[in-house]
Design a protein around this motif. Sequence first.
Motif, mmCIF file in Angstrom:
data_model
loop_
_atom_site.group_PDB
_atom_site.id
_atom_site.type_symbol
_atom_site.label_atom_id
_atom_site.label_comp_id
_atom_site.label_asym_id
_atom_site.label_seq_id
_atom_site.Cartn_x
_atom_site.Cartn_y
_atom_site.Cartn_z
ATOM 1 N N ASP A 287 47.215 28.310 -0.047
ATOM 2 C CA ASP A 287 48.665 28.161 -0.193
ATOM 3 C C ASP A 287 49.391 29.292 0.515
ATOM 4 O O ASP A 287 50.375 29.069 1.237
ATOM 5 C CB ASP A 287 49.033 28.135 -1.682
ATOM 6 C CG ASP A 287 50.518 27.861 -1.897
ATOM 7 O OD1 ASP A 287 50.946 26.702 -1.683
ATOM 8 O OD2 ASP A 287 51.248 28.820 -2.252
ATOM 9 N N LYS A 308 54.530 20.674 0.476
ATOM 10 C CA LYS A 308 54.104 20.019 -0.752
ATOM 11 C C LYS A 308 52.654 20.398 -1.017
ATOM 12 O O LYS A 308 51.782 20.170 -0.180
ATOM 13 C CB LYS A 308 54.222 18.499 -0.639
ATOM 14 C CG LYS A 308 55.643 17.990 -0.435
ATOM 15 C CD LYS A 308 55.651 16.466 -0.329
ATOM 16 C CE LYS A 308 57.064 15.933 -0.127
ATOM 17 N NZ LYS A 308 57.073 14.453 -0.017
ATOM 18 N N SER A 309 52.429 21.007 -2.174
ATOM 19 C CA SER A 309 51.061 21.379 -2.556
ATOM 20 C C SER A 309 50.627 20.521 -3.734
ATOM 21 O O SER A 309 51.404 20.278 -4.664
ATOM 22 C CB SER A 309 50.985 22.853 -2.942
ATOM 23 O OG SER A 309 51.315 23.664 -1.840
ATOM 24 N N GLU A 310 49.389 20.081 -3.714
ATOM 25 C CA GLU A 310 48.898 19.186 -4.750
ATOM 26 C C GLU A 310 47.436 19.494 -5.042
ATOM 27 O O GLU A 310 46.579 19.377 -4.169
ATOM 28 C CB GLU A 310 49.042 17.734 -4.284
ATOM 29 C CG GLU A 310 48.570 16.698 -5.290
ATOM 30 C CD GLU A 310 48.700 15.278 -4.759
ATOM 31 O OE1 GLU A 310 48.012 14.394 -5.296
ATOM 32 O OE2 GLU A 310 49.469 15.063 -3.799
ATOM 33 N N LEU A 312 45.810 22.104 -5.271
ATOM 34 C CA LEU A 312 45.154 23.095 -4.407
ATOM 35 C C LEU A 312 44.382 24.097 -5.262
ATOM 36 O O LEU A 312 44.902 24.588 -6.268
ATOM 37 C CB LEU A 312 46.173 23.848 -3.557
ATOM 38 C CG LEU A 312 46.643 23.198 -2.262
ATOM 39 C CD1 LEU A 312 47.592 24.135 -1.534
ATOM 40 C CD2 LEU A 312 45.464 22.838 -1.380
ATOM 41 N N HIS A 347 51.812 18.688 3.761
ATOM 42 C CA HIS A 347 51.236 18.241 2.493
ATOM 43 C C HIS A 347 49.812 18.778 2.394
ATOM 44 O O HIS A 347 48.901 18.299 3.062
ATOM 45 C CB HIS A 347 51.253 16.713 2.419
ATOM 46 C CG HIS A 347 50.852 16.185 1.084
ATOM 47 N ND1 HIS A 347 50.566 14.856 0.844
ATOM 48 C CD2 HIS A 347 50.711 16.800 -0.127
ATOM 49 C CE1 HIS A 347 50.249 14.687 -0.416
ATOM 50 N NE2 HIS A 347 50.333 15.854 -1.032
ATOM 51 N N ALA A 348 49.621 19.809 1.575
ATOM 52 C CA ALA A 348 48.303 20.422 1.381
ATOM 53 C C ALA A 348 47.761 20.005 0.021
ATOM 54 O O ALA A 348 48.462 20.109 -0.994
ATOM 55 C CB ALA A 348 48.396 21.942 1.485
ATOM 56 N N ARG A 349 46.505 19.562 -0.006
ATOM 57 C CA ARG A 349 45.961 19.058 -1.257
ATOM 58 C C ARG A 349 44.435 19.075 -1.203
ATOM 59 O O ARG A 349 43.824 19.182 -0.137
ATOM 60 C CB ARG A 349 46.444 17.630 -1.510
ATOM 61 C CG ARG A 349 46.022 16.653 -0.401
ATOM 62 C CD ARG A 349 46.933 15.456 -0.357
ATOM 63 N NE ARG A 349 46.546 14.471 0.642
ATOM 64 C CZ ARG A 349 46.874 14.539 1.911
ATOM 65 N NH1 ARG A 349 47.589 15.590 2.352
ATOM 66 N NH2 ARG A 349 46.511 13.601 2.761
ATOM 67 N N ILE A 357 45.078 19.015 4.863
ATOM 68 C CA ILE A 357 46.376 19.599 5.202
ATOM 69 C C ILE A 357 47.016 18.664 6.220
ATOM 70 O O ILE A 357 46.571 18.585 7.373
ATOM 71 C CB ILE A 357 46.229 21.017 5.781
ATOM 72 C CG1 ILE A 357 45.485 21.920 4.802
ATOM 73 C CG2 ILE A 357 47.599 21.593 6.124
ATOM 74 C CD1 ILE A 357 45.202 23.315 5.349
#
Length: 447
Positions: A287, A308-310, A312, A347-349, A357
């Motif tokens: 992040d 947008k982080s999900e 992580l 959008h990182a997840r 990513i």
Amino acid sequence: MALVAMAVLFMLLVAACLRLLASENQITDYITEDMVWLSSQGQYEAVRFADALGSYSHGGIPISEVQLRLDLLSSRIAILEDGEPYRQLQALGQAQSIDDFRVVVDNATERLPSMDQNDATTIALLHGETLSLASSLRDIANAALFGKRDRDTIARQQRRNTLFEVLGTLVATMLAGLILAGILVRDHRNMVSAESALEHERQVSRLHRAFISIVSHQFRTPLAIIDASAQRMIRRGAQMSGEEITSRADKIRAACLRLTRLMESTLNAARLEEGEITVNLRTCDLDALVRNVIDGQPEQDQRRIELKSENLPAAIRADTTLLEQAVQNLISNALKYSPDGKPVVIHARRMGREILISVIDTGVGVPADELDSLFRRFFRARTAEGIPGTGIGLSFAAQIMELHGGRVEVNSEEGHGSTFTLRFPYRRPDTGTDIVSNRNSEMIVRP
């Protein structure tokens, strides 16, 4: 070597043909009537003639029957006196016996017309000579039989030797053929390799010329911005407001940052191509890494980015420097190819055992027929015409993902934007090795 192998192959084939001809010439063409049969027939007629003499002396048969038996015996002897039978008798050492046989037959022919049943002395003399002749013919038949057996044994041995010689020649011929085939295959591979290397060098030369042209143009633009801003500050420095000075300084900094990134991308691409870059896995905060890349963008671009982080993880193991470069390349492309003011979403997840990513833009997109070429070095889509760029960023990002055991996925539609996704394995901070070797990976392209 190919010429030598061909010469050896030709000589071996000629040698095999000559040996077969020699073997054929060694086979003697004997007469159809075998000597054993001829001698046996002569012996048989001699015995019948002797029996006829005995019957005639007792009045059992007429003289004409005796004459018939004598004529048959004479005909058998006549066959043995000429041509191939006589040559075979000479080979057996029995030529003199034939002359003796003829004397016996001629003597009987001479005496038979004047002989009567009471001439016991003549009949007994002829009877004894005829039986002696029959015995000699029997000996000749035996000698011919043994001679034939010896000739057959020698012929079989010769054929066996010839067969072995021909088989040896054929094996040597096959070996020579294999050597020749190997040489031809090797030469063909060398030729194909040389042609491939030449074509590769031509492509590299064309790419380098195109790259130099692009880079020179890309360097010229930020340098012109820096020079123009510096000249304006020199001419109007005293009259410029603080806000204008800040604006000019921001332009200079943005141009310098552009030059720095251009040089870094070029150098990193060259180092990666030469194998000088290895992936060094260490614990990193994903992040924070993404936010650092966003903070490194110009202020006007930072306002366009949505993060947008999900799900992580708090930390992962990755090469921070290379991963940051890959994310930077995708974000800078999204900003560059999107209209001013349009948002760029990051959008990182985590999904299962993978980290994703995604960088989503609403820019020019990529034509469907060019998606397969998108990750080639120096390649730029036709929708990128007029927009600064070198065609290195995506190729470098794909190679970075390959080093991490991952891949780059792209989903794009011309005129409606693109979504680029870095997908690589999730590694916990307490597992894995510090250095990971290069891994083969695939690039998934979705139109």
